[in-house]
Design a protein around this motif. Structure first.
Motif, PDB file in Angstrom:
ATOM      1  N   ALA A   1       0.849  -1.194   0.000  1.00 29.73           N
ATOM      2  CA  ALA A   1       0.000   0.000   0.000  1.00 29.73           C
ATOM      3  C   ALA A   1       0.881   1.238   0.000  1.00 29.73           C
ATOM      4  CB  ALA A   1      -0.924   0.009   1.207  1.00 29.73           C
ATOM      5  N   ASP A   2       0.397   2.282  -0.695  1.00 25.67           N
ATOM      6  CA  ASP A   2       1.088   3.564  -0.764  1.00 25.67           C
ATOM      7  C   ASP A   2       0.144   4.654  -0.311  1.00 25.67           C
ATOM      8  OD1 ASP A   2       3.563   2.935  -2.925  1.00 25.67           O
ATOM      9  OD2 ASP A   2       1.710   1.785  -3.219  1.00 25.67           O
ATOM     10  N   ILE A   3       0.720   5.717   0.239  1.00 26.71           N
ATOM     11  CA  ILE A   3      -0.074   6.901   0.553  1.00 26.71           C
ATOM     12  C   ILE A   3       0.703   8.134   0.137  1.00 26.71           C
ATOM     13  CG2 ILE A   3       0.769   7.005   2.951  1.00 26.71           C
ATOM     14  CD1 ILE A   3      -2.134   7.973   3.677  1.00 26.71           C
ATOM     15  N   TYR A   4       0.029   9.023  -0.582  1.00 28.62           N
ATOM     16  CA  TYR A   4       0.611  10.289  -0.993  1.00 28.62           C
ATOM     17  C   TYR A   4       0.307  11.296   0.103  1.00 28.62           C
ATOM     18  CZ  TYR A   4       1.523   8.105  -5.421  1.00 28.62           C
ATOM     19  OH  TYR A   4       2.009   7.270  -6.400  1.00 28.62           O
ATOM     20  N   THR A   5       1.351  11.822   0.710  1.00 31.85           N
ATOM     21  CA  THR A   5       1.176  12.514   1.978  1.00 31.85           C
ATOM     22  C   THR A   5       0.458  13.860   1.845  1.00 31.85           C
ATOM     23  OG1 THR A   5       3.363  13.508   1.827  1.00 31.85           O
ATOM     24  CG2 THR A   5       3.208  11.397   2.949  1.00 31.85           C
ATOM     25  N   ASP A   6       0.514  14.502   0.701  1.00 29.34           N
ATOM     26  CA  ASP A   6      -0.133  15.813   0.571  1.00 29.34           C
ATOM     27  C   ASP A   6      -1.652  15.700   0.506  1.00 29.34           C
ATOM     28  OD1 ASP A   6       2.213  17.930  -1.266  1.00 29.34           O
ATOM     29  OD2 ASP A   6       1.965  17.457   0.858  1.00 29.34           O
ATOM     30  N   ASP A   7      -2.146  14.787  -0.312  1.00 29.73           N
ATOM     31  CA  ASP A   7      -3.594  14.709  -0.487  1.00 29.73           C
ATOM     32  C   ASP A   7      -4.213  13.447   0.090  1.00 29.73           C
ATOM     33  OD1 ASP A   7      -3.455  13.839  -4.076  1.00 29.73           O
ATOM     34  OD2 ASP A   7      -2.825  12.762  -2.280  1.00 29.73           O
ATOM     35  N   GLY A   8      -3.389  12.564   0.646  1.00 26.84           N
ATOM     36  CA  GLY A   8      -3.912  11.359   1.266  1.00 26.84           C
ATOM     37  C   GLY A   8      -4.343  10.278   0.300  1.00 26.84           C
ATOM     38  N   ARG A   9      -4.053  10.460  -0.979  1.00 20.36           N
ATOM     39  CA  ARG A   9      -4.440   9.428  -1.961  1.00 20.36           C
ATOM     40  C   ARG A   9      -3.725   8.129  -1.632  1.00 20.36           C
ATOM     41  NH1 ARG A   9      -2.380   8.272  -7.258  1.00 20.36           N
ATOM     42  NH2 ARG A   9      -0.917  10.000  -6.996  1.00 20.36           N
ATOM     43  N   VAL A  10      -4.457   7.021  -1.757  1.00 20.46           N
ATOM     44  CA  VAL A  10      -3.900   5.716  -1.406  1.00 20.46           C
ATOM     45  C   VAL A  10      -4.003   4.754  -2.581  1.00 20.46           C
ATOM     46  CG1 VAL A  10      -4.381   6.019   1.046  1.00 20.46           C
ATOM     47  CG2 VAL A  10      -6.089   4.927  -0.421  1.00 20.46           C
ATOM     48  N   VAL A  11      -3.092   3.811  -2.595  1.00 19.74           N
ATOM     49  CA  VAL A  11      -3.061   2.773  -3.617  1.00 19.74           C
ATOM     50  C   VAL A  11      -2.806   1.450  -2.908  1.00 19.74           C
ATOM     51  CG1 VAL A  11      -1.929   1.923  -5.704  1.00 19.74           C
ATOM     52  CG2 VAL A  11      -2.121   4.391  -5.306  1.00 19.74           C
ATOM     53  N   TYR A  12      -3.554   0.418  -3.296  1.00 20.58           N
ATOM     54  CA  TYR A  12      -3.413  -0.885  -2.652  1.00 20.58           C
ATOM     55  C   TYR A  12      -3.113  -1.977  -3.666  1.00 20.58           C
ATOM     56  CZ  TYR A  12      -5.668   1.234   1.404  1.00 20.58           C
ATOM     57  OH  TYR A  12      -5.969   2.032   2.478  1.00 20.58           O
ATOM     58  N   ARG A  13      -2.369  -2.946  -3.219  1.00 19.86           N
ATOM     59  CA  ARG A  13      -2.195  -4.172  -3.988  1.00 19.86           C
ATOM     60  C   ARG A  13      -3.545  -4.897  -4.024  1.00 19.86           C
ATOM     61  NH1 ARG A  13       2.205  -6.705  -5.280  1.00 19.86           N
ATOM     62  NH2 ARG A  13       2.117  -8.897  -5.883  1.00 19.86           N
TER      63      ARG A  13
END
Length: 119
Positions: free
Chosen positions: A49-61
């Motif tokens: 999982a990833d999180i983009y710290t500015d806007d909180g967008r997340v990506v999951y396997r």
């Protein structure tokens, strides 16, 4: 010097839950993104999982969608991974990773925390 310290791993039975924490220190800016990776014995490391710290967008396997949730507490410089409905195939060493400034390339890594799920 940037340091990432993971905690929260352990052993659970299938269907159980764990929450991993990753505390970041040494940053003079906010990393562009942070992530959790895992590596099981004999397998390649894979992103969870990833999180983009500015806007909180997340990506999951795909294999963890609907079961894992990545979140951040910017005030504490901490990223979390809430893992529910754990499966034996989730057993791995889990690593926290963080990027530098401006783009999402992971250049800092924690030491890892072990997650073991028994059937």
């Amino acid at each position: 010097q940037v340091q990432l310290v993971e905690s929260g791993g352990g052993s659970v039975q299938a269907g159980g839950s764990l929450r991993l924490s990753c505390a970041a220190s040494g940053y003079t800016y906010r990393p562009y993104c942070m992530a959790w990776f895992r590596q099981a014995p004999g397998k390649e490391r894979e992103g969870v999982a990833d999180i983009y710290t500015d806007d909180g967008r997340v990506v999951y396997r795909d294999s963890v969608k609907g079961r894992f949730t990545i979140s951040q507490d910017n005030a504490k410089n901490t990223v979390y991974l809430q893992m529910n409905n754990l499966k034996p195939e989730d057993t791995a060493m889990y690593y926290c990773a963080a990027a530098g400034r401006g783009y999402c390339e992971y250049i800092y890594w924690g030491q890892g925390t072990q997650v073991t799920v028994s059937s």
